[in-house]
Enzyme design. Structure first.
Site, PDB file in Angstrom:
ATOM      1  N   GLU A  39       0.825  -1.229   0.000  1.00 43.05           N
ATOM      2  CA  GLU A  39       0.000   0.000   0.000  1.00 43.05           C
ATOM      3  C   GLU A  39       0.849   1.265   0.000  1.00 43.05           C
ATOM      4  OE1 GLU A  39      -3.088  -0.248   3.043  1.00 43.05           O
ATOM      5  OE2 GLU A  39      -4.134  -1.781   1.872  1.00 43.05           O
ATOM      6  N   GLU A  48      -5.541  -8.300  -0.494  1.00 45.92           N
ATOM      7  CA  GLU A  48      -6.247  -7.979   0.759  1.00 45.92           C
ATOM      8  C   GLU A  48      -7.701  -7.725   0.401  1.00 45.92           C
ATOM      9  OE1 GLU A  48      -4.737  -5.116   3.587  1.00 45.92           O
ATOM     10  OE2 GLU A  48      -2.678  -5.566   3.021  1.00 45.92           O
TER      11      GLU A  48
END
Ligand code: AHR
Length: 502
Positions: free
Chosen positions: A173, A292
């Site tokens: 991320e 995710e």
């Protein structure tokens, strides 16, 4: 009465389902590791300190790959802290989740645990506080046979054979301002490319995942993807996607429709990858790693109240209810609908932290509601995903329109001679009369019709009531020739397993 029809044909295929679609995730966060998979002193712990009650449940899920060690954690991770004699390992301030990391459990322990779980490791490298050098060193430590500083160090630590970790994530991320060492797309694209080069020079057999956006809602989406791929396209095999959904405003019809957004997210990322493919005149197709995904919101408020610098405090301990399991089922169907491009995915996470498996430290382990759709898809959803032609009445919400009451897909397992239909009835008040036309399959017979239903959308499993929400196989589907009929209970997840007669 709500009626819907699904037509599938064995020749109308989407793609082969990569078993890694049913991956999961263990981060050094909360009680995922300590009190989750690892708890020396627990009555079920083996000699390595791994909880065997948890391992048994992980095996029920048949998880083929587990991402590790983060997540946000990886962006401050010094992998060297987590190997070697445990007594010499450093305790660190862990800045992503503001805890103390003891490093008692580290990289080698995770490799050992994964073997017992029948799972591969998907290892992430730190591109937050660290970079190219640490990335190549951990690949050398993990995968090089012997005769170099880091491979010999692994051997000294008791691991003669290389770990042969095949799949590596280039950071986590990195588009998010919350990330340690957050970067612009240009900055990340450059460092990801340079890390990719040296990691593959160290071990040319590995596969790499570049960071896509942290969610569909990021302001830099999808420009982030285009810029990152402009740098890395020729050096990576996968681009990541992350997405969590919540129902904080208690709007369940909208919540259950979120998987349609997930469809659009996947399709936009596919289009962006293909744009860069065209721009580069490349013959290579970029695959997606949805590494995710889950429902996440129940624990947000309690997490804000936690004191910092505790060791393995309870964090992100969402207690999942029935409607969460329905959305998880719809999200699995969304990924199966894109099985030609989504080759890996990780349910985030596996134990205690937004997880299908919960434990009490020192106590029992139990299955949350979301355990069941994930297990059914993982066990029965292997083979070839078939195009689901769906005719269903639809509903509108303020945020999402044209939501079919029926969500569904079929997977053909040629090896077993089986077809499995996965279906969610999104209708909260009525049963749905389903007809599945199996056309080209010829005569089929019913193996079982599994149903996850509940009289209460908010019902959850707890240590005291671990089986409050659990599936049964008295679904009542019937087969006549190539036609399957079933009444899908209101707000239910269904798995209709069929044997193909030869
Ligand atoms: O899975 C929990 C967290 O969600 C991960 O650490 C991070 O990558 C994401 O924001």
């Amino acid at each position: 009465m709500v009626k819907a029809k699904m037509t599938v044909d064995k020749d109308f295929t989407i793609g082969v389902v990569d078993k890694r679609l049913y991956g999961s995730f263990i981060e050094h966060l909360g009680r995922a590791v300590y009190g989750g998979i690892y708890e020396p002193g627990h009555s079920s712990a083996n000699e390595a300190g791994f909880r065997t009650d948890v391992l048994e449940m992980v095996k029920e899920l048949q998880v083929p790959i587990v991402r590790y060690p983060g997540g946000n954690f990886v962006s401050g991770y010094n992998w060297e802290d987590s190997v070697g004699p445990v007594a010499e390992r450093k305790r660190r301030l862990e800045l992503a989740w503001r805890t103390i990391e003891t490093n008692e459990f580290g990289f080698n322990e995770f490799v050992d645990w994964s073997k017992l779980a029948n799972s591969e490791v998907m290892m992430a490298v730190n591109l937050g506080t660290r970079g190219v050098d640490a990335a190549r060193n951990i690949v050398e430590y993990s995968n090089h046979p012997e005769g170099s500083y880091y491979s010999d160090l692994r051997i000294k630590h008791g691991y003669k054979e290389p770990h042969a970790v095949k799949t590596w994530c280039l950071g986590n991320e990195m588009d998010g301002p919350w990330q340690i060492g957050h970067k612009t797309a240009e900055e990340y694209g450059r460092v990801a490319l340079e890390a990719a080069k040296v990691m593959k020079w160290t071990d040319p057999t590995i596969e790499l995942v570049a960071c896509g956006s942290s969610s569909l809602g990021m302001p830099t989406f999808p420009e982030w993807e285009a810029t990152v791929l402009d740098h890395t396209y020729d050096h990576v095999e996968y681009l990541s996607l992350h997405q969590y959904y919540g129902n904080a405003d208690q709007d369940t019809p909208t919540f259950l429709a979120r998987s349609l957004e997930m469809d659009r997210f996947i399709e936009t990322v596919m289009a962006t990858c293909d744009y860069i493919k065209a721009k580069k005149r490349s013959k290579k197709t970029m695959y997606l790693s949805f590494d995710e995904w889950n429902v996440w919101y129940h624990s947000n408020e309690s997490d804000k109240k936690l004191d910092p610098w505790q060791i393995a405090p309870p964090q992100l301990e969402d207690v999942y209810n029935h409607e969460d399991a329905l959305l998880v089922g719809c999200m699995l169907i969304s990924m199966l609908k894109h099985a030609d491009r989504v080759k890996m995915a990780c349910l985030a996470q596996l134990v205690n932290v937004i997880a299908p498996i919960m434990t009490d430290t020192g106590g029992a382990a139990w299955r949350q509601t979301i355990f069941y759709p994930f297990m059914h898809a993982s066990v029965f959803g292997r083979g070839t995903a078939l195009v689901p032609l769906i005719q269903s009445p639809k509903y509108d919400t303020k945020q999402i329109t044209d939501v079919p009451y029926l969500e569904g897909i079929a997977v053909h397992n040629e090896e077993q001679g089986e077809v499995t239909v996965f279906a969610v009835n999104r209708h909260l008040e009525d049963a749905l009369q389903l007809e599945v036309d199996l056309r080209s399959f010829g005569q089929c017979s019913l193996l079982e019709h599994i149903v996850l239903e509940s009289d209460d959308l908010k019902a959850a499993n707890t240590a005291a009531q671990p089986n409050r929400v659990a599936p049964h196989n008295r679904g009542g589907a019937e087969v006549s020739g190539t036609l399957v009929t079933a009444s899908l209970a209101k707000a239910s997840w269904n798995v209709i397993r069929l044997k193909i007669q030869q």
